[in-house]
Design a protein around this motif. Structure first.
Motif, PDB file in Angstrom:
ATOM      1  N   SER A 108       0.854  -0.938   0.287  1.00 59.53           N
ATOM      2  CA  SER A 108       0.113   0.082   0.195  1.00 59.53           C
ATOM      3  C   SER A 108       0.848   1.172   0.020  1.00 59.53           C
ATOM      4  CB  SER A 108      -0.941  -0.151   1.323  1.00 59.53           C
ATOM      5  OG  SER A 108      -0.473   0.094   2.354  1.00 59.53           O
ATOM      6  N   THR A 109       2.056   1.190   0.497  1.00 61.32           N
ATOM      7  CA  THR A 109       2.971   2.467   0.505  1.00 61.32           C
ATOM      8  C   THR A 109       4.245   2.249  -0.370  1.00 61.32           C
ATOM      9  OG1 THR A 109       3.855   1.735   2.493  1.00 61.32           O
ATOM     10  CG2 THR A 109       2.054   3.080   2.603  1.00 61.32           C
ATOM     11  N   MET A 110       4.461   0.809  -0.665  1.00 58.11           N
ATOM     12  CA  MET A 110       6.013   0.553  -1.282  1.00 58.11           C
ATOM     13  C   MET A 110       7.144   1.095  -0.670  1.00 58.11           C
ATOM     14  SD  MET A 110       5.451  -1.184  -4.115  1.00 58.11           S
ATOM     15  CE  MET A 110       4.036  -1.623  -4.898  1.00 58.11           C
ATOM     16  N   ASN A 111       6.811   0.966   0.866  1.00 60.52           N
ATOM     17  CA  ASN A 111       7.895   1.543   1.537  1.00 60.52           C
ATOM     18  C   ASN A 111       8.265   0.182   2.475  1.00 60.52           C
ATOM     19  OD1 ASN A 111       8.263   4.137   1.262  1.00 60.52           O
ATOM     20  ND2 ASN A 111       6.478   4.616   2.674  1.00 60.52           N
ATOM     21  N   LEU A 112       9.680   0.158   2.965  1.00 55.38           N
ATOM     22  CA  LEU A 112      10.153  -0.741   3.835  1.00 55.38           C
ATOM     23  C   LEU A 112       9.345  -1.095   5.450  1.00 55.38           C
ATOM     24  CD1 LEU A 112      12.166  -2.813   3.147  1.00 55.38           C
ATOM     25  CD2 LEU A 112      13.790  -1.867   4.447  1.00 55.38           C
ATOM     26  N   ASN A 113       8.546  -1.993   5.343  1.00 59.25           N
ATOM     27  CA  ASN A 113       7.623  -2.046   6.768  1.00 59.25           C
ATOM     28  C   ASN A 113       8.320  -3.142   7.469  1.00 59.25           C
ATOM     29  OD1 ASN A 113       5.658  -2.109   8.379  1.00 59.25           O
ATOM     30  ND2 ASN A 113       4.635  -3.719   7.502  1.00 59.25           N
TER      31      ASN A 113
END
Length: 1434
Positions: A108-113
């Motif tokens: 949903s954010t294309m960030n490293l979670n």
């Protein structure tokens, strides 16, 4: 002194890599890690590259999808499928000293979670060790049941993955509790095919060395342990002792072969519990020092220390030696999959490896930190053996065998003799591998030496009236055969062909194309008129009245693939084709046209009162522009439109949300929105059945079928009972049947993507709207886009605001509607108005849409990605903010009287666009050019966004691409300072798809490795030290106080030791090659330890000083012979050049060659004298009459390996006693120790430099544990002990080793910079690391420091960092356990990696942080922007 440290450019090396499915979709991705920089790649088989013959060709390239900068270096990397995120693989990383972070890429954010964090650091587990900590080795079970990590070399950390319902805690196990002899673990791996996770240790209980091999050898053992992670019970299941002492790596062989493969420096061994061991010996060096039974492969004369290996199939292993040679190890198995022998064969040459990763079948990635990384494709040639006969056939045409006969053989295995059936068995053996390089990731590390040098290929115009100091940086990059010279330039420097004065021009465009794709017209807009030039061999004013010249032009462009030129003035539209005026349209609006967006076949006009008009090009019955009817009532029409952009999507990313479901598939047609039935829309609707899609897919995939083979899996047949029983036994040879390289990627074929058109617009309320054209249906809306949020998502309330849902709006969501109207009634400030908008397809095949916007004099960038919001009829996309921004202001945000007005918020008729897309200039395609007071070039060649300033010519008001016979694929730009239109080319040979643009000079490999480089300022040539590896058969000893050389004879398969043979040469950038006949050969066993340009006193020059090239050497014959050295002084002179060799005018003349009683380990010039370090002593020399005369000396501690001078002061780095400050007093001829670093646990230093802040002087020190420390000499303070101790002012651990630093003055010629005299005399220290990254250390004022330091403390707790790292722990000094009061107080340094994240925050977050500081966001942005521009040199 207060300083800031900022790592401006990320690492280019590749230390670790892993392959898996990390993103939603059908494809897989490759993750690479270089120090702290993590990148996610996918293979793109549709990349288009320009060959040397200027022809385009299709190939496979690695495309970077995502990149993240961590705060600490990743020590090990693996992929795992954890229960909490079962659809994709997760990333498992380890950090110093014993941390595990499990992350995933959130769709949903294309960030490293961060999913979970495990810190197993404990002082009790260290057993008293404070340094030389064992690296945290990470291994993941193939069954995704747990992960293990080695903790301090004495404990095992276990992280069970458990299940979604049953969460298990991580725990530690002492190795001694598993087995008393389990210590000194060399490697470990999980074995395949066990019911429970089974971990195999490769360890050496009783260590030995090469010197003790005569009495102790075969010391390595293996131990396999079954892990019950639920009950914490561990049982030993396999033990093997007596392995050769040089074994260091173990690889688990997957089923059906199983077992483990051990790799040593001189041997390869295969072990399995059920079969006898086998191995091969690669050279004759360890013949007398092992009893393990080996097969003889000594004819290879190969060593595998420092190699990397990867299993590509159960019977094949790729091994890349440290020399870059790629070998294939084939495990020869029998009918029962038992390994009977091994075969090793060289197949390819690549770079020096650091990691090898098997990707899709037929593809492998070789990552390197000492050279470039390569993406390779391999194919097999198979040899079939039947009844003693041999049949060769390439793999692509191999026919599929009938496996029923093989199954009958296995079913009857125990009923008939084996020999009778083996004669009928056809066996396939790989004969050869064919490799092909598909892609290369450039690496500029390790940066061993960095120097400043003169500019290369700069236009003479910039040298006539320089705006500031010009220089390049040159580094010695790479190692061994991969070494090269890299020349770095921070900005893009246009190669100007000619210039023309255009005093009243404000903007220009090129329009119209000829058959050879060259431009036809140049339209120049003035304040009140327009000038049109015809482009042929010269620029000639157009005589025919084809265009309107009585009005100023707002925009110009091309339609019908360039055959029609379009001119848009303030009140009219003109179409021109084939030197004829086709149509003139007068707009009916009473307001002038303020902005235009032209995308074939649409033209969108925006008037001054905020209304827009849309036209579409039609060719039937004649060529004309037809107005597109806009809905009579559009939502929020009371708010004026501030910016508009038309986007042609050929990426295939834009799709509709899948909320309707059913058998009918929602599609997007070629001209806009096409939907399935279920909603009342004004556009034409149609339904595509699945059978029709299958038929279309069959037709469109015909070309792919020919090029790449059939990738569709055939339907599985239901096996009968007999066949099901036979398939229980699998033969390894069957893996080569029907084998062919196959990419596991989800990249869409650009030839099969139907283009769609969309219109983006923003209104004064700050909202962003996306309409499908020509239907003009609202399909996406972002609330408060002007606040620049990190993620742009479709507002759920906008689904009820569709004009076709007025009835639903009142009945379903009246409260939502009321709240929106109330919110939109707020009048926004001028700094929150979106002045410009541009959505453009960048990257390979324009498949990466990037949204750029001008808000509050700041240009921000967003990238589109797929995400299904579930809103019926709306687009399934989101936008994520790219961590790059460009401030276009000429003055600071904050003035003497407060906030200054927005510069871009001028009158509409005077506003000109800042964001200008281009299709191609030079070798760059699909990029953006940012005009304004700080122009920049934005490209996305490989997928990573690169923003490079183009500020060498000052502010630029206009830009356009220009293709002409005299300027192929060039560009035009308008320099605002001189009102000059410059016709330019992009300099060839410069690699712009890099964090730091550079030019590589790759020399012939016959010259060997480049060790050092020095730039000679007066002659503008380089002194380069190279070395070649030479085998040694001599040993020097002392006999009767005389040196005696003894020669040893070894057999031809013995691996001899090698030493470097050094040579000094001159290098010139005129032809990017060595100057002929300038070599100085050094003696055998002589090592060049230092090479510097020194400025010595001379009576033969007017200035009283002379530049010399100084060389320091060390003669090391062995342990028994005293080490000697030499000091060589050379002068670069000019002679008559040889015919055809213009660079041969330079010659090296040796003016002094003086032998020394000790090794010369370092040198520099000090006030006209020569300062040299010789072991533990420092000598100062005076050069006079061709002789070096000793003046004074100073005894230091152990080994002085680096000297750095500033006037009469010098810094000396001792290997074991850190930093010392030295002063030379010429009147007293005294060399004295002023002060030094007295920290008791100071790590060994790497290099040092001076920091100059006008009248203040500081000292910079880097060490081998990646710390960067700043010292001051403060004799009046208490902690300095009367000046005897250097005061530590700040220290940060950057995670990369810094080996070289240069000091330059401040850059003051850019806007935004006040007090240019003070800024110029405040010097910047630029450092380069062994990972290929760059950074700066620069003094700042106390007010700025206090503001930024408080901001740093707030952002540490406000912004989550990738990987879940705590900035305080990740960036603190090492070793962390020793924290003296002096180190704890060393906080006078700002971490730029943290505070520069402030520029990428949303407006609300910026205001919140600034409010907590008692400041404003504009004050903080002024500080950060001024620092960035001060250190960004030309």
């Amino acid at each position: 002194m207060y300083t800031i440290l900022h790592e401006t450019d990320e690492a280019t090396a590749v230390n670790l890599s892993v392959y898996g499915k990390f993103l939603p979709g059908a494809g897989k991705q490759l993750i690479t890690v270089g120090a702290k920089h993590l990148r996610v790649f996918r293979a793109n088989p549709y990349a288009i590259v320009l060959e040397e013959d200027q022809e385009w060709s299709q190939t496979t390239k690695l495309e970077c999808l995502l990149s993240f900068n961590l705060l600490a270096p990743v020590r090990d990397l693996a992929a795992a499928r954890v229960p909490m995120y079962p659809d994709c693989d997760s990333i498992v990383m380890t950090f110093d000293d014993a941390k595990i972070s499990i992350c995933n890429i959130h769709p949903s954010t294309m960030n490293l979670n961060t999913l979970s964090l495990h810190s197993m650091e404990d002082d009790f587990l260290r057993d008293g060790y404070t340094k030389d900590i064992y690296p945290p080795i990470l291994r993941v079970d193939p069954g995704n049941r747990c992960a293990v990590m080695m903790i301090y070399g004495r404990h095992l950390g276990i992280v069970p993955f458990g299940s979604a319902q049953n969460y298990l805690q991580s725990y530690t196990v002492p190795l001694r509790t598993i087995d008393e002899r389990l210590a000194n673990v060399l490697d470990m791996t999980f074995l395949d095919g066990y019911f429970e996770p089974t971990l195999l240790f490769l360890y050496e209980p009783m260590q030995t060395t090469a010197g003790r091999a005569a009495i102790r050898y075969d010391t390595v053992c293996i131990l396999a342990v079954s892990l019950n992670v639920k009950d914490h019970v561990h049982a030993v299941v396999w033990n093997f002792v007596g392995l050769p002492m040089s074994v260091y790596q173990c690889l688990s062989v997957p089923l059906p072969v199983g077992g483990v493969c051990l790799i040593g420096s001189n041997e390869i061994i295969y072990l399995n519990q059920s079969v006898p061991p086998c191995g091969i010996l690669l050279n004759t060096s360890p013949v007398d020092y092992t009893r393990f039974p080996f097969n003889d492969y000594t004819q290879l004369k190969l060593t595998l220390d420092g190699s990397s290996a990867e299993i590509i199939s159960p019977s094949e292993i790729f091994i890349v030696a440290r020399s870059g040679e790629l070998y294939v190890l084939n495990l020869d198995t029998d009918a029962g999959n038992a390994v009977r022998s091994m075969d090793l064969k060289k197949v390819f040459d690549t770079s020096i490896p650091c990691s090898v990763t098997a990707c899709s079948p037929g593809y492998v990635f070789v990552g390197s930190r000492l050279g470039d990384s390569y993406f390779l494709q391999y194919t097999r040639e198979v040899q079939s053996i039947t009844n003693g006969t041999t049949t060769e056939h390439p793999q692509k045409t191999a026919q599929k065998q009938d496996t029923n006969n093989d199954m009958d053989f296995y079913s009857e295995l125990y009923n008939e003799p084996i020999e009778t059936r083996e004669e009928e068995l056809e066996k396939q053996v790989v004969k050869d591998f064919k490799f092909r390089i598909l892609d290369k990731l450039y690496n500029v590390g390790p940066c061993k030496v960095m120097r400043t040098c003169a500019l290369n290929d700069i236009n003479p115009h910039f040298k006539k009236d320089p705006r500031d100091t010009f220089f390049d940086l040159v580094t010695v990059s790479g190692h061994g055969k991969d070494s090269s010279l890299s020349f770095f330039q921070r900005t893009v420097r246009p190669a100007i062909i000619t210039s023309s004065l255009l005093e009243d021009a404000v903007q220009f465009w090129t329009a119209g194309r000829r058959e050879d794709d060259s431009h036809k017209y140049l339209i120049i807009a003035r304040e009140m008129s327009t000038l049109v030039l015809e482009l042929e061999t010269d620029m000639v004013e157009l005589d025919a009245p084809l265009f309107i010249t009585s009005e100023t032009t707002v925009a110009a462009g091309e339609l019908a693939t360039g055959s029609i030129a379009v001119q848009v003035t303030v009140s009219s539209i003109v179409l021109v084709a084939d030197d004829q005026q086709l149509e003139v349209i007068n707009t009916s609006s009473n307001f002038h046209i303020a902005a235009v967006s032209i995308v074939d076949p649409f033209v969108c006009l925006l008037t001054q009162n905020g209304q827009f008009l849309l036209y579409r090009l039609l060719t039937s019955p004649k060529i004309h522009l037809k107005p597109v009817p806009i809905l009579e009532k559009m939502k929020h029409e009371k708010f004026a439109v501030t910016s508009v952009s038309i986007y042609k999507d050929i990426s295939g990313i834009i799709q509709l949300c899948s909320a309707s479901g059913g058998d009918e598939i929602t599609q997007i047609g070629p001209l806009g929105l096409r939907r399935s039935t279920g909603a009342s829309v004004s556009a034409e609707s149609f339904v595509v059945k699945k059978e029709e899609l299958d038929e279309q897919r069959h037709e469109t995939d015909f070309i792919d079928l020919l090029l790449y083979g059939d990738e569709e899996k055939k339907p599985k047949q239901k096996p009968d009972s007999k066949t099901a029983k036979k398939k229980k036994v699998i033969r390894v040879d069957q893996e080569f049947e029907d084998w062919a390289p196959k990419l596991e990627t989800d990249v869409q074929n650009p030839n099969h993507v139907l283009p769609t058109f969309w219109m983006l617009l923003t209104r004064e309320n700050g909202n962003l709207y996306i309409y499908a054209i020509p239907e003009m249906q609202l399909v996406y809306m972002v609330k408060k886009f002007n606040l620049m949020p990190e993620i742009l998502r479709d507002d759920l309330a906008s689904a009820y605001e569709d004009v076709d849902r007025v009835d639903q709006l009142v009945s379903i969501a009246p409260s939502v509607n009321d709240s929106i109207i109330a919110l939109d009634s707020v009048i926004v400030k001028p700094e929150e108005v979106v002045m410009e908008l541009q959505l453009y397809g960048m990257g390979m095949n324009q498949a990466r849409p990037v949204l750029s916007a001008l808000i509050d004099d700041t240009i921000v960038f967003y990238e589109m990605f797929f995400f299904d919001e579930g809103i019926d009829g709306h687009l399934a996309i989101r936008f994520r903010r790219i961590p790059h921004s460009n401030i276009t202001r000429a003055s600071r945000f904050m003035g003497p009287n407060g906030k200054m007005p927005v510069e871009a918020a001028r009158e509409r008729e005077r506003h000109r666009p800042y964001i200008l897309p281009f299709e191609r200039i030079g070798t760059l395609t699909n990029g953006l050019f940012i005009c304004g007071n700080y122009p920049a070039l934005v490209i996305m060649e490989r997928g990573e966004v690169r923003l490079h300033p183009v500020s060498i010519d000052g502010p630029i008001t206009s830009f356009c691409s220009f293709n002409n016979l005299s300027c192929p694929m060039g560009f035009l730009y308008l320099a605002a300072n001189e009102k000059m239109m410059r016709i330019s080319l992009l300099p060839s040979g410069v690699i712009y798809d890099s964090p730091y643009p550079f030019r590589r000079a790759t020399l012939d490999k016959s010259y060997g490795q480049i060790s050092n480089i020095v730039f000679m300022l007066q002659s503008e040539v380089f002194g380069v030290v190279t070395s070649i590896k030479m085998p040694v058969t001599k040993v020097c000893t002392i006999v009767n106080e005389e040196k005696h050389v003894e020669t040893f004879e070894k057999d031809e398969n013995f691996v001899l030791p090698e030493i470097d043979k050094f040579t000094l040469r001159l290098f010139s950038t005129e032809d990017w090659n060595f100057v002929p006949n300038t070599e100085i050969e050094l003696d055998e066993f002589e090592i060049v330890t230092c090479c510097e340009e020194v400025l010595l006193n001379s009576e033969s020059t007017v200035s009283g000083v002379q530049n010399y090239l100084a060389i320091g050497t060390s003669l090391n014959f062995g342990e028994e012979v005293f080490v000697r050295g030499r000091i060589i002084l050379c002068e670069v002179i000019e002679v008559v050049p040889e015919p055809g060799q213009p660079t041969s005018k330079h010659r090296l003349k040796t003016v002094c060659d003086k032998e020394q009683k000790g090794p010369v380990t370092s040198m520099c010039s000090l006030d006209g004298f020569l300062l040299t370090g010789m072991g533990q002593k420092i000598f100062i020399w005076q050069f006079k009459d061709g002789q070096l005369n000793g003046v004074s000396f100073l005894d230091l501690h152990f080994y002085v390996h680096q000297l750095c001078s500033f006037r009469s002061l010098a810094l000396a780095c001792d290997l074991y006693r850190s930093l010392s400050l030295i002063r030379y007093q010429e009147n007293h001829k005294a060399l004295s120790l002023v002060s030094r670093d007295l920290r008791p646990t100071a790590p060994p230093p790497m290099t040092s430099a001076f920091i100059v802040d006008n009248k203040l002087l500081g000292f910079l020190l880097t060490d081998e544990v990646n710390n960067i420390a700043v010292f001051n000499y403060l004799p009046e303070t208490k902690e300095s002990v009367g000046g005897e101790r250097l005061t530590l002012r700040g220290v940060i651990n950057i995670g990369s080793m810094v080996n070289t630093i240069v000091r330059v003055q401040g850059h003051v010629s850019e806007p935004f910079i006040d007090n240019s005299l003070i800024v110029r005399h405040c010097h910047t220290c630029i450092f380069a690391t062994l990972d290929g990254s760059f950074g700066i250390v620069r003094p700042i004022g106390e007010k700025v420091f206090r503001r930024l330091h408080m901001l740093q403390q707030l952002m540490i707790s406000f912004i989550p960092q990738p990987g879940g790292l705590n900035p305080k722990g990740a960036r603190s000094a090492r070793p962390q356990r020793i924290m003296t009061s002096q180190i704890a107080a060393a906080k006078n340094i700002v971490d730029g990696n943290i505070i520069y994240q402030y520029l990428n925050l949303s407006t609300s977050d910026k205001n919140e942080l600034a409010k907590k500081l008692g400041s404003t966001k504009y004050q903080i942005m002024d500080d950060l922007t001024e620092i960035r521009r001060t250190v960004t040199h030309f």
